[in-house]
Design a protein around this motif. Sequence first.
Motif, mmCIF file in Angstrom:
data_model
loop_
_atom_site.group_PDB
_atom_site.id
_atom_site.type_symbol
_atom_site.label_atom_id
_atom_site.label_comp_id
_atom_site.label_asym_id
_atom_site.label_seq_id
_atom_site.Cartn_x
_atom_site.Cartn_y
_atom_site.Cartn_z
ATOM 1 N N PRO A 125 -5.641 29.637 60.040
ATOM 2 C CA PRO A 125 -4.816 29.592 61.254
ATOM 3 C C PRO A 125 -3.729 30.652 61.245
ATOM 4 C CG PRO A 125 -4.103 27.913 59.726
ATOM 5 C CD PRO A 125 -5.324 28.543 59.115
ATOM 6 N N GLY A 126 -3.236 30.965 62.446
ATOM 7 C CA GLY A 126 -2.182 31.956 62.567
ATOM 8 C C GLY A 126 -0.790 31.363 62.628
ATOM 9 N N ILE B 218 -2.622 24.953 63.868
ATOM 10 C CA ILE B 218 -3.270 23.975 62.988
ATOM 11 C C ILE B 218 -3.623 22.710 63.758
ATOM 12 C CG2 ILE B 218 -2.873 22.427 61.026
ATOM 13 C CD1 ILE B 218 -1.438 24.715 59.637
ATOM 14 N N LYS B 219 -2.702 22.224 64.583
ATOM 15 C CA LYS B 219 -2.991 21.018 65.384
ATOM 16 C C LYS B 219 -4.203 21.269 66.282
ATOM 17 C CE LYS B 219 -2.341 16.971 67.312
ATOM 18 N NZ LYS B 219 -1.146 16.723 68.134
ATOM 19 N N LYS B 220 -4.277 22.417 66.907
ATOM 20 C CA LYS B 220 -5.404 22.725 67.781
ATOM 21 C C LYS B 220 -6.702 22.856 66.983
ATOM 22 C CE LYS B 220 -2.270 25.241 70.863
ATOM 23 N NZ LYS B 220 -1.907 26.577 71.409
ATOM 24 N N GLN B 221 -6.590 23.404 65.774
ATOM 25 C CA GLN B 221 -7.788 23.553 64.943
ATOM 26 C C GLN B 221 -8.283 22.195 64.442
ATOM 27 O OE1 GLN B 221 -9.717 25.949 64.504
ATOM 28 N NE2 GLN B 221 -8.703 27.927 64.324
ATOM 29 N N LYS C 279 -15.031 25.390 66.924
ATOM 30 C CA LYS C 279 -15.786 24.378 67.667
ATOM 31 C C LYS C 279 -17.289 24.589 67.502
ATOM 32 C CE LYS C 279 -12.300 23.695 71.300
ATOM 33 N NZ LYS C 279 -11.999 23.892 72.746
ATOM 34 N N LEU C 280 -17.727 25.860 67.547
ATOM 35 C CA LEU C 280 -19.154 26.144 67.411
ATOM 36 C C LEU C 280 -19.668 25.769 66.015
ATOM 37 C CD1 LEU C 280 -19.379 29.624 69.201
ATOM 38 C CD2 LEU C 280 -20.180 27.407 70.063
#
Length: 309
Positions: free
Chosen positions: A10-11, A16-19, A261-262
């Motif tokens: 993550p950047g 991180i929450k979105k990941q 997601k993929l």
Amino acid sequence: MNKPELLVTPGSVDEIKKQIEAGADAFLIGEQRYGLRLAGEFNREQINEAVTLAQEYGKKVYVAVNAIFHNQIANELDDYVAFVKETGADALVFGDPAVIMAVRETTPGFPLHWSPETIATNYYTANYWGRRGAVRAVLARELSMDAIIEMKEHAEVEIEVQVHGMTCMFQSKRPLLGHYFEYMGNNMEIEKRQGTQNMLLHDEERSNKYPIYEDINGTHIMSPNDMCIIDELQDMVDAGIDSFKIDGVLQTEAYRIEVTKLYRKAIDLCIDNPDQYEDEKEQLLQAAEELQQEHRPLDSGFFFKETVY
């Protein structure tokens, strides 16, 4: 069957929450002072925040301490390793034995992931470091699929494989970009070059464009294509590979999340419904290709071709 971990880079803490929502299982973070080619810079406060957030969702955080160390920074490792341990992070990613010495001195038994870039090419060396504290080997990106599976069969440690993203082709501790701009009479502060995504070395003969950037670890030249084997995961899942890594360096947050997601879908299908994975893997690859910038085509890296050293 063991489900491989999906490891992402993550950047930011916010990413991180979105990941996590996108399906990531683990995160590789750190400071440029101690870690190589990170997607984002995490200071000590942000590392604490990242670990706390990940633990709330049952996810893992690994902190990169795999830079090329000279004496000055090597002397700081005891303090930094002790700090990482206090955060509750799950492991340190290292390449230099100085990190092992720091762990033995300050945090005995703290899990280590051996990540020496291009030299992680055989299970004998992986097991050597396993007997000295490493619990995982991060394999070289230049290995074939057959070699990776053979290493897993004989390894006494977990095996991590990069399945998507750039590969570093060259690193120098020298600030080559800075020297170039100085020579051209166009001085450019290093802060303006860190993380720059639009600096390319153009090889007109081969029609390749190589991303190049500079940070406190020196100058990095990356591969012209992005590795992607979203359509070739089944054999490694069946072999029991422990961790699949998406390297998101020099990419946008939106790109990293969509790729996660993929791969989340692909890994789940490999485990739960291999026949459906076979039916859908070409669609997954096409979706990945649609995310790519025009100058960065996808390829399968060295998974299906021999590397000549």
